[in-house]
Design a protein around this motif. Structure first.
Motif, mmCIF file in Angstrom:
data_model
loop_
_atom_site.group_PDB
_atom_site.id
_atom_site.type_symbol
_atom_site.label_atom_id
_atom_site.label_comp_id
_atom_site.label_asym_id
_atom_site.label_seq_id
_atom_site.Cartn_x
_atom_site.Cartn_y
_atom_site.Cartn_z
ATOM 1 N N ASP A 143 31.393 66.258 -2.712
ATOM 2 C CA ASP A 143 32.587 67.665 -2.548
ATOM 3 C C ASP A 143 32.773 68.576 -1.713
ATOM 4 N N SER A 145 33.468 67.425 -10.930
ATOM 5 C CA SER A 145 32.300 66.781 -9.732
ATOM 6 C C SER A 145 31.484 65.039 -10.131
ATOM 7 N N TRP A 152 34.196 62.917 -9.680
ATOM 8 C CA TRP A 152 34.447 62.466 -7.942
ATOM 9 C C TRP A 152 32.903 61.924 -7.709
ATOM 10 N N ARG A 180 39.035 66.609 -6.030
ATOM 11 C CA ARG A 180 38.420 66.472 -6.913
ATOM 12 C C ARG A 180 39.418 67.100 -7.976
#
Length: 278
Positions: A13, A47, A50, A276
């Motif tokens: 990410d 995070s 994600w 995200r």
């Protein structure tokens, strides 16, 4: 590289991946140079959500979930419950990255230590490896692991200690993962450490988008950059890059259980997934 290997710690990410198409493209670039699998790692709750989703987009991606020590100034019961739920996902292969960071002052040391102890317990309860972040906190990290009793598998991500620290970790049975800094000119102590780690306890990683290896230090990192670190380690250890790559792959497969992961249900459609959110 002539043989495949695994990037044992990256942040897809933070590398700019937003959706499934981005993840597939990043893994295609990595596979083109022999990096056939990655573990993408969370550092906060957004995070964490994600990376778990990303691990269900591509069979080449696994996830690790925890709250980074610099994010632990506030770590509520609701946060703990969500981390535990996400970490239990079958495509999450480690609890991490967690640990102690005495370099940045974003979180008080006592809050970091409480969170670290909780993550150690979570890893033991889930039967998953613990992925440790240790920045300027070697003695404290080792002390907490000793006091709590380490999980069956412990990975020191982006190992940053010297040879004495490495010997202590090797004797304890911990895995040491090396990233781009092992190729930096000012890292002689780190190279001494890397030279003494047995094959079965050595992992390689990018920690992308951070810590790009020499000769591209200062540029953005990505899993396809891992071969430079592998070659640097091979030079330090006096072996071929193929041996380092193959050994690290075998160790990653064993520690993270990569061969036993349930397959992704189906290929993602273009644009699948969401950015995200915070």
């Amino acid at each position: 590289m002539g043989v495949p290997t695994v990037d044992g710690h990256t942040h897809l990410d933070a590398c700019g991946c937003v959706d499934a198409a981005d993840v597939v493209a990043a893994l295609d670039r990595a596979c083109a140079v022999g990096v056939t699998r990655v573990v993408t790692v969370a550092d906060d709750l957004a995070s964490a959500r994600w990376v778990v989703e990303a691990a269900h987009w591509d069979d080449r991606v696994a996830a690790a979930v925890a709250l980074h020590p610099t994010r632990t100034a506030s770590f509520t019961e609701a946060d703990r419950a969500e981390i535990e739920r996400l970490a239990a996902d079958p495509r999450v292969v480690a609890v991490g990255e967690t640990g102690l960071d005495h370099y940045w002052d974003h979180s008080p040391w006592d809050a970091q230590e409480r969170a670290f102890r909780w993550h150690i317990d979570l890893a033991k309860r889930l039967g998953k490896p613990l992925m440790v972040h240790d920045r300027d906190a070697h003695d404290a990290v080792l002390r907490v692991l000793d006091e709590e009793g380490a999980p069956a598998a412990v990975v020191f991500h982006c190992f940053s200690g010297d040879a004495a620290m490495a010997r202590t970790c090797v004797d304890a049975g911990y895995m040491l993962s090396f990233a781009g800094p092992v190729t930096f000119k000012n890292a002689a102590g780190l190279r001494e450490a890397a030279a003494l780690v047995p094959d079965g306890q050595l992992l390689v990683e990018t920690d992308a988008p951070f810590l790009t290896p020499h000769p591209h230090r200062g540029r953005a990192n990505e899993p396809y950059c891992l071969p430079w670190t592998v070659r640097g380690l091979a030079h330090v250890r006096g072996v071929s890059a193929e041996r380092v790559a193959d050994s690290a792959r075998r160790t990653a497969e064993a520690v993270f259980g990569l061969e036993a992961l349930p397959p992704v249900a189906e290929a993602p459609s273009p644009g699948a997934g969401a950015a995200r959110s915070t």
